[in-house]
Design a protein around this motif. Sequence first.
Motif, PDB file in Angstrom:
ATOM      1  N   SER A 146      49.575  -0.428  23.492  1.00  0.00           N
ATOM      2  CA  SER A 146      48.304   0.266  23.665  1.00  0.00           C
ATOM      3  C   SER A 146      47.757   0.182  25.083  1.00  0.00           C
ATOM      4  N   SER A 147      48.075  -0.902  25.800  1.00  0.00           N
ATOM      5  CA  SER A 147      47.539  -1.075  27.154  1.00  0.00           C
ATOM      6  C   SER A 147      48.620  -1.032  28.232  1.00  0.00           C
ATOM      7  N   ALA A 148      49.788  -0.533  27.875  1.00  0.00           N
ATOM      8  CA  ALA A 148      50.888  -0.471  28.842  1.00  0.00           C
ATOM      9  C   ALA A 148      50.601   0.591  29.896  1.00  0.00           C
ATOM     10  N   PRO A 149      50.885   0.299  31.161  1.00  0.00           N
ATOM     11  CA  PRO A 149      50.774   1.336  32.190  1.00  0.00           C
ATOM     12  C   PRO A 149      51.875   2.371  32.021  1.00  0.00           C
ATOM     13  N   SER A 150      51.726   3.493  32.698  1.00  0.00           N
ATOM     14  CA  SER A 150      52.703   4.583  32.585  1.00  0.00           C
ATOM     15  C   SER A 150      53.871   4.354  33.539  1.00  0.00           C
ATOM     16  N   GLU A 151      55.049   4.713  33.090  1.00  0.00           N
ATOM     17  CA  GLU A 151      56.259   4.722  33.900  1.00  0.00           C
ATOM     18  C   GLU A 151      57.095   5.907  33.440  1.00  0.00           C
ATOM     19  N   GLN A 152      58.075   6.270  34.216  1.00  0.00           N
ATOM     20  CA  GLN A 152      58.877   7.424  33.824  1.00  0.00           C
ATOM     21  C   GLN A 152      59.891   7.087  32.733  1.00  0.00           C
ATOM     22  N   VAL A 153      60.421   5.873  32.764  1.00  0.00           N
ATOM     23  CA  VAL A 153      61.524   5.529  31.858  1.00  0.00           C
ATOM     24  C   VAL A 153      61.226   4.244  31.103  1.00  0.00           C
ATOM     25  N   ALA A 154      61.541   4.247  29.814  1.00  0.00           N
ATOM     26  CA  ALA A 154      61.543   3.030  28.999  1.00  0.00           C
ATOM     27  C   ALA A 154      62.993   2.647  28.718  1.00  0.00           C
ATOM     28  N   ILE A 155      63.334   1.407  29.002  1.00  0.00           N
ATOM     29  CA  ILE A 155      64.670   0.889  28.669  1.00  0.00           C
ATOM     30  C   ILE A 155      64.557   0.099  27.378  1.00  0.00           C
ATOM     31  N   VAL A 156      65.313   0.517  26.369  1.00  0.00           N
ATOM     32  CA  VAL A 156      65.315  -0.179  25.077  1.00  0.00           C
ATOM     33  C   VAL A 156      66.621  -0.958  24.964  1.00  0.00           C
ATOM     34  N   PHE A 157      66.501  -2.257  24.773  1.00  0.00           N
ATOM     35  CA  PHE A 157      67.677  -3.125  24.680  1.00  0.00           C
ATOM     36  C   PHE A 157      68.223  -3.114  23.250  1.00  0.00           C
ATOM     37  N   GLY A 158      69.523  -3.075  23.152  1.00  0.00           N
ATOM     38  CA  GLY A 158      70.169  -3.010  21.849  1.00  0.00           C
ATOM     39  C   GLY A 158      70.060  -4.301  21.057  1.00  0.00           C
ATOM     40  N   ALA A 159      70.292  -4.176  19.769  1.00  0.00           N
ATOM     41  CA  ALA A 159      70.340  -5.314  18.846  1.00  0.00           C
ATOM     42  C   ALA A 159      71.208  -4.875  17.667  1.00  0.00           C
ATOM     43  N   ALA A 160      71.246  -5.680  16.633  1.00  0.00           N
ATOM     44  CA  ALA A 160      72.193  -5.457  15.542  1.00  0.00           C
ATOM     45  C   ALA A 160      71.974  -4.129  14.831  1.00  0.00           C
ATOM     46  N   VAL A 161      73.093  -3.486  14.508  1.00  0.00           N
ATOM     47  CA  VAL A 161      73.122  -2.274  13.683  1.00  0.00           C
ATOM     48  C   VAL A 161      74.047  -2.558  12.507  1.00  0.00           C
TER      49      VAL A 161
END
Length: 233
Positions: A59-74
């Motif tokens: 909710s309070s995150a500043p804006s950036e162009q890219v979000a990197i999502v780190f993988g985990a178990a599938v």
Amino acid sequence: MMKEESLISTRESRASHRKRPWVKWALVLFILLAILASAPLAWRRAVRSFYAGRIHPPSSAPSEQVAIVFGAAVFRNGRLSTVLRDRMETAITLYQSGKVNKILVSGDNSFDNYNEPAAMMAYALERGIPSQDIQPDYGGRRTYDTCYRAREIFQLKDAILVTQEFHLPRALFTCRRLGIEAIGVSADLHSYRGARWYEFRETAATLFALWDVIRQNPPAVLGEPIPLLIPSS
């Protein structure tokens, strides 16, 4: 008689004195082992404290162009684990609120029948994220690999890192030491089973991350650059 007792006492005192250095060395060894055992925990606490101010709720995150999502178990049926689903939901929230324009989904694809990025991308597509705004990274086997490839392959200089708070200090430390001006957004939408195990693993992994950024060896999987952002003219 008294002389004999005094002589015996003197011999015993000398024998005791000869044993004392071994006691001292044992104490020194014990102290050194205690320091070595506590070093990973102390380093983990230091990294967590240093980067605490760079971790935000969505909710309070500043804006950036890219979000990197780190993988985990599938799971075998392609369903995301709770940890990974929460990471994706957090990134989707950032995208839908206009705080990021692109989502880089990075994970393990070491085996033919196991593909974290593909599962992450499929989840985002189902949630309505346009395909042109999702970039899979099939070489993110480790946190270090994801950060290194984000810089070298996807040419990123700034990013929001999306993962759970137990993982964010190590991720921030790694990416920033590799030259990415990163901030973190916590994806803690649930309480997780095995939370103690995660914390134990992070303690060891954060120490190993120090070794990673000192060496800065290329990860096992690289490839040609794929610039994720078009430079502004």
